[in-house]
Write an enzyme that holds these catalytic residues in place. Structure first.
Site, PDB file in Angstrom:
ATOM      1  N   HIS A  71      -6.082   7.124  17.327  1.00 48.81           N
ATOM      2  CA  HIS A  71      -5.295   6.119  18.048  1.00 48.81           C
ATOM      3  C   HIS A  71      -4.732   6.672  19.363  1.00 48.81           C
ATOM      4  O   HIS A  71      -4.970   6.119  20.434  1.00 48.81           O
ATOM      5  CB  HIS A  71      -4.170   5.606  17.161  1.00 48.81           C
ATOM      6  CG  HIS A  71      -4.655   5.064  15.851  1.00 48.81           C
ATOM      7  ND1 HIS A  71      -5.640   4.115  15.789  1.00 48.81           N
ATOM      8  CD2 HIS A  71      -4.305   5.355  14.573  1.00 48.81           C
ATOM      9  CE1 HIS A  71      -5.881   3.825  14.517  1.00 48.81           C
ATOM     10  NE2 HIS A  71      -5.086   4.566  13.769  1.00 48.81           N
ATOM     11  N   CYS A 127      -5.324   2.467   7.911  1.00 46.29           N
ATOM     12  CA  CYS A 127      -4.405   1.615   7.151  1.00 46.29           C
ATOM     13  C   CYS A 127      -5.152   0.544   6.371  1.00 46.29           C
ATOM     14  O   CYS A 127      -4.582  -0.097   5.475  1.00 46.29           O
ATOM     15  CB  CYS A 127      -3.380   0.963   8.076  1.00 46.29           C
ATOM     16  SG  CYS A 127      -4.116   0.052   9.455  1.00 46.29           S
TER      17      CYS A 127
END
Length: 444
Positions: free
Chosen positions: A11, A43
């Site tokens: 990220h 996630c």
């Protein structure tokens, strides 16, 4: 021409690279990534295991090709083996061919992320002990979900809690083990975790809490997790006990927290001003305490990564810090939080008090309603809001965002109690539950 080396591309690395090239399209940006993919939304692993992902390819929001189109030089499946921060040089190895090369850089961006905590326990590296971090881990867990009949999940934080929930909903016998005496003990206080534990038991999850693991033993078709208090045998075990910064390459060359998280200033610069860090490799400024902390969250990584590009030439935009705002859905319970819990405050040596309130989220005359558990944590001296936790069978996630803004803006409980929140019977009571718990705090 300025040359930038970006090490790691999940990220923080993805957004840092994008931001750098948006601000400086003529710069030469080299991106180094060990894996064959980037921007993986880990996630979603538990949701994929439980059959709630439409297409696993959509768990990636960028690709090497997209960054190349922006102008980046991508080095995928490449391991950076050595970095000399002061000499501004690194060495890297192509994991496919074994070839090694060196690169001289002007700016270094350390977005190496984190790695799973793997305690030094006998048998922990066995074939039937899985991790939950990368795309490869996700594939193995998905295979486990489709083939296995039982699993032991180790770690009752967000990741372990979600895995245990999803496995139990697809009829896999699930045991959840943690050294703490409560699930989600770092995220919520007991009034809320009691409700979560009740849901686990209703769905057949065996809770083995307050138990430290002593060893793993494997056979051809099973693994036994041995704790101080019992033994739990299953087809597989999944380690989900947390993460630590993956910063060994530079740890002794720049300032870090004791755990290795790189300390940056408000412009994301490390102690060497030509080194930037973001994401799970970096510390964050935690607004509820006013101190540096280590809180590995994708939200922090994205915001920090974007700031790297804005500040890499000239300090321009300051990092506003974090409240560690987060949420999770477990069965029919929505849980959301921002800032300190009472337990988290105690661990950090911060004096706080908490106010609890349980009330329906909308008026009794509606055909349906549901109770909301609210916990507001605040400083008894300054009366500043330090945290909020919320739990209900309806979506209360927005309450955590409200609390996050209150903490960042240094609202007192008196301020929060007087905010102009809407009232409409479809949505809430005449006094929104966030305002109501603040009013209760003011009355203490």
């Amino acid at each position: 021409m300025t040359t930038v080396a970006v090490i790691g591309c999940t990220h923080a690395g993805t957004f840092a690279t994008t931001s750098i090239l948006q601000h400086h399209p003529d710069w030469q940006v080299h991106v180094f990534e060990r894996n064959a993919t980037l921007s993986f939304l880990s996630c979603g692993i538990a949701l994929w295991a439980g059959g709630h992902v439409s297409d696993p390819k959509k768990m990636f929001y960028s690709s090497p090709e997209q960054l190349e189109q922006l102008g980046a030089s991508m080095h995928m499946r490449t391991d950076v083996t050595y970095v000399d921060v002061n000499a501004k040089q690194l060495e890297y190895k192509d994991l496919e061919t074994g070839d090694t090369q060196a690169l001289q850089f002007d700016k270094l961006v350390v977005t190496t992320g984190s790695r799973p905590v793997i305690p030094p326990i006998e048998g922990v590296n066995g074939k039937r002990v899985l991790l939950c971090k990368t795309w490869d881990d996700a594939v193995r867990i998905k295979e486990t979900a489709s083939q296995g009949k039982s699993v032991v999940v180790i770690g009752a934080g967000y990741i372990g809690a979600e895995l245990a929930e999803q496995f139990s909903t697809i009829n896999i016998h699930t045991t959840l083990v943690d050294g703490a005496d409560r699930v989600l003990s770092n995220n919520f206080d007991k009034l809320i975790t009691d409700q979560v534990e009740a849901k686990y038991r209703q769905h057949g999850v065996k809770l083995a809490l307050g138990q430290k693991i002593t060893k793993f033993t494997e056979t051809e078709d099973s693994v036994t997790v041995v704790t101080e208090k019992g033994e739990y045998t299953a087809d597989y075990a999944i380690m989900a006990v947390g993460f630590r910064p993956n910063t060994d390459l530079v740890r002794d060359q720049i300032d870090t927290l004791p755990n290795g998280a790189i300390v940056t200033d408000e412009y994301m610069r490390a102690s060497n001003p030509d080194v930037f860090a973001a994401g799970d490799s970096a510390a964050v400024f935690y607004n509820p305490t006013g101190r540096e902390d280590y809180i590995p969250l994708a939200t922090n990584a994205v915001r920090q990564g974007l700031l790297v590009g804005a500040n890499i030439e000239t300090p321009t935009r300051k990092y506003m810090g974090t409240q560690a705002t987060s949420a999770v859905q477990l069965y029919d319970l929505s849980l959301a939080a921002s800032g300190l819990t009472q337990g988290g405050a105690a661990v950090r040596g911060v004096d706080t008090v908490s106010t609890e309130l349980v009330e329906d989220y909308r008026p009794a005359f509606m055909l349906s309603t549901a109770p909301v558990t609210s916990i507001l944590t605040w400083d008894p001296k300054t009366r500043e809001v330090k945290g909020g936790q919320f739990c209900s069978t309806v979506d209360i996630s927005g309450a955590a965002n409200v609390t996050s803004m209150a903490i960042q803006s240094k609202f007192t409980i008196d301020d929060l109690a007087n905010v102009d929140f809407l009232f409409q019977p479809n949505f809430d009571q005449p006094i929104y539950f966030v305002g109501a718990v603040a009013m209760k705090a003011c009355a203490m």
